[in-house]
Design a protein around this motif. Sequence first.
Motif, PDB file in Angstrom:
ATOM      1  N   GLU A 307      -0.087 -47.799 -17.649  1.00 45.65           N
ATOM      2  CA  GLU A 307      -1.516 -47.503 -17.611  1.00 45.65           C
ATOM      3  C   GLU A 307      -1.862 -46.263 -16.795  1.00 45.65           C
ATOM      4  N   ASP A 308      -0.907 -45.767 -16.024  1.00 44.30           N
ATOM      5  CA  ASP A 308      -1.195 -44.590 -15.196  1.00 44.30           C
ATOM      6  C   ASP A 308      -1.090 -43.288 -15.972  1.00 44.30           C
ATOM      7  N   SER A 309      -0.638 -43.342 -17.203  1.00 40.63           N
ATOM      8  CA  SER A 309      -0.433 -42.121 -17.973  1.00 40.63           C
ATOM      9  C   SER A 309      -1.760 -41.550 -18.470  1.00 40.63           C
ATOM     10  N   LYS A 310      -1.758 -40.240 -18.662  1.00 43.88           N
ATOM     11  CA  LYS A 310      -2.929 -39.562 -19.225  1.00 43.88           C
ATOM     12  C   LYS A 310      -3.211 -40.050 -20.646  1.00 43.88           C
ATOM     13  N   SER A 311      -2.135 -40.334 -21.374  1.00 45.58           N
ATOM     14  CA  SER A 311      -2.292 -40.767 -22.765  1.00 45.58           C
ATOM     15  C   SER A 311      -3.022 -42.098 -22.836  1.00 45.58           C
ATOM     16  N   PHE A 312      -2.699 -43.023 -21.926  1.00 43.57           N
ATOM     17  CA  PHE A 312      -3.359 -44.330 -21.930  1.00 43.57           C
ATOM     18  C   PHE A 312      -4.856 -44.179 -21.647  1.00 43.57           C
ATOM     19  N   LYS A 313      -5.171 -43.402 -20.639  1.00 40.30           N
ATOM     20  CA  LYS A 313      -6.581 -43.220 -20.277  1.00 40.30           C
ATOM     21  C   LYS A 313      -7.356 -42.562 -21.416  1.00 40.30           C
ATOM     22  N   TYR A 314      -6.721 -41.617 -22.092  1.00 36.97           N
ATOM     23  CA  TYR A 314      -7.378 -40.953 -23.224  1.00 36.97           C
ATOM     24  C   TYR A 314      -7.650 -41.938 -24.353  1.00 36.97           C
ATOM     25  N   LEU A 315      -6.654 -42.775 -24.672  1.00 40.33           N
ATOM     26  CA  LEU A 315      -6.826 -43.739 -25.761  1.00 40.33           C
ATOM     27  C   LEU A 315      -7.915 -44.757 -25.442  1.00 40.33           C
ATOM     28  N   ILE A 316      -7.984 -45.174 -24.191  1.00 38.35           N
ATOM     29  CA  ILE A 316      -9.044 -46.108 -23.788  1.00 38.35           C
ATOM     30  C   ILE A 316     -10.414 -45.437 -23.914  1.00 38.35           C
ATOM     31  N   ASP A 317     -10.493 -44.170 -23.454  1.00 39.69           N
ATOM     32  CA  ASP A 317     -11.760 -43.437 -23.555  1.00 39.69           C
ATOM     33  C   ASP A 317     -12.198 -43.261 -25.004  1.00 39.69           C
TER      34      ASP A 317
END
Length: 810
Positions: A307-317
């Motif tokens: 969950e700390d990855s940039k990709s995860f945060k982008y997908l959630i956004d």
Amino acid sequence: MKKGLKFFFTHFFVTVFFIVAALAYFHPVLQGKVIYQHDIAQYTGMAKEQNDFRKKNDAEPYWTNSAFGGMPTYQLGANYPHNYIKKLDRLIRFLPRPADYLFLYLIGFYILLCSLKVDYKLAIVGALAFGFSTYLIIIIGAGHNAKAHALGYLPILLAGIVLVFRKKYLWGFLVTALAMALEIVANHYQMTYYFMLLVLVLGVVYLIDAIKKKELKHFFVSVGILVCAVVLGIAANATGLMATKEYADWSTRGKSELTINPDGSPKDNTGGLSKDYITQWSYGISESLNIFVPRLFGGASQENLGEDSKSFKYLIDKGLPRSSALDFVSGIPLYWGQQPGVSGPAYVGAIVFFLFFLGLFLVKGKHKWWLLFGTILSLVLSWGKNFSVLTDFMIDYFPLYDKFRAVSSIQVILELCMPILAILALKKIFSSKMDLNDKITSLKYAAATVLGLGVLLFLFKGMFDFTGPVDERLRMTGLEELPEMLKLDRKAVYNSDLFRSLGYVLVVVLLLWFYLKGKLKMNLTVIVIGALLVFDLVGVNLRYVNEDNFVSKRRMLEPFQKTAADTQILKDTSVYRVFDQTDGFDSAKTAYFHNSITGYHAAKPAGMQDLFDFHVYKGNLSVFNMLNVKYVVQQDEQGNKFPIQNPNANGNAWFVKELLAVGSADEEIMALDSIDTKVTAVVNTNKFSINRFEYQVDSTASITLTDYKPNHLTYSSKNMNPGVAVFSEMYYAHGWNAYIDGTPTDHFKVDYVLRAMRVPEGQHTIEFKFEPKVVEQGSKISLASTILLGLVFLGGLGFTFYRNKKENNS
């Protein structure tokens, strides 16, 4: 006596320590679990018919019809008579798999360092450095068991060579012969071949050293002893080697008779593998630095960043469900190097990398040079098509080099050489015979080199674009910014692993500095360096091979589950073949349940590969018919598999009306495009003498399979006229014997891959029996060589006992 007891107990407890270390890393084996290995699951599918036959009949079939239409089992774990070396190998690898391979790594490298007169404490550290080298662990996780097996014996083989050159002729001969025999048993000749390239480098360096020291007699005596030892070790495995050579010529590794491509254009290469295939996995030149920084190029094709990855945060956004975002980042495509895909980096360890450079400054003499040149040769050959001048030369002119694919795997030589020089560097650091100022100066130079390299990698990381091969495809999914997030994640692991490696190097530099300044004791320094080295390597290894890779033993014993299509097909108890279009050519799943025209093997039968390239991929139904493909498995839009029965399959055997004469393999395979294989068979008259080409086949003529075993097929034929029968079985010139009513009868090849024979009029019983002479001949050689090796070993023990007794009495 006390010296002998100390020697015994020291090495005994070291061995126990290695057993504990191997079991600790692969601790799920203690719970009865096994590691899930893709390649081994595929092997299980390939070997199912063989293993079932062995269990039922307590005998070896040496042939299976379950994969690729039929092939020898020589490369599928066949057991040969008098293969006592294999029994010894099983005794050595007594731990549960895969802990047995890790133990073999550790004990083998320990033996090697002892042969180089390294103290046992440093030898333990070196063994841990080699055994936990990331590539060696990753290949176990991937299921490359034969490769791991072969790599485990290479250090012992090298130890034997070193002992001979140290004038320990008798034990050097015995260790070399025994290790060579065990190395061949491992059955990964690519690794053995690459090791022999290192031996050539070692031989040249030793020759130059012998010339300088005027010891040419000793050099050539040593070479002669080693040649005899190697020949004896090879001869002990004569059956497997002879059978492999026989099969290799028939496989895609052999010389092709075809001179054209499927589109009719001239073929560039007819011998060995194509250059594109050989160099498909080629290391990028910059990528090679992942031996120092593990995720310099992303690590593996799929990594879990959480969950700390940039990709995860982008997908959630972007509004993706949390579960979908987690699924993506649990297998994020982090690798961005030039290879088609990797399971992880070939990381030797930042500490080993530093100590290797320290060895270049500290270690003098021949050992430094052959280890350095071996490392460089391994590195540049692993670049493959990225250093085509050398690679093309090796493929075109170096014997057998074109028989092996995935040139990147030659980095195993680097994995062997670097830890040796690293430990020799520590040996020099702790030696009282070397000048303190030279040690301090060497430490400064090595630290400046490696830490400076790390700083340059940080300052100039902008020269990399961090773009992966799948990025554009991800952009097409509507997540336009996802590739940019991936780049940020790649940069993040680049930086974190770079600082991680620099941190380990800096700590070891300080440790050695304080030791040289008298602030630390030797034993404490060795223990701390060893612990750091293990933390470094194991910390990286656990990213790729950990307890999550383990499953219940049953899942590996039964790696494939029946689909509804399989269940439906298996209601048909006749003998036929199945083609599952949903699995492709490189899958052994179908072979696990049925006789298949596909399979999974590094050396496929060349004829079947050619049929796929020229006809199967184009959907030539006549070729499906002649291969007796009775069922084709397809898939609906919901992903459900279903079988389609082919009512036109030719069956197990049939009489043809005519033989179509052609003069080359090219004409033979191309003719299959235009004939009805039920009535016409194509024969290459340059290979087989044929004096009659037309036959009368009336409505009463029949030939049926009455008894099926993979190595013994029985047919009943009835024909009012003499005829030619074609059998939907692979033609293999070595070992298959044909009989009509018990009388040996010639048979020949038709339709590029099938068997045919002339059958007299009337009713007859026709048998095909697989009776390979290579097994009979090779077993005799193996038995004689093993007896000779045993006698020499017993003689060596007796001589050593006599000499020690004489010395004690004097």
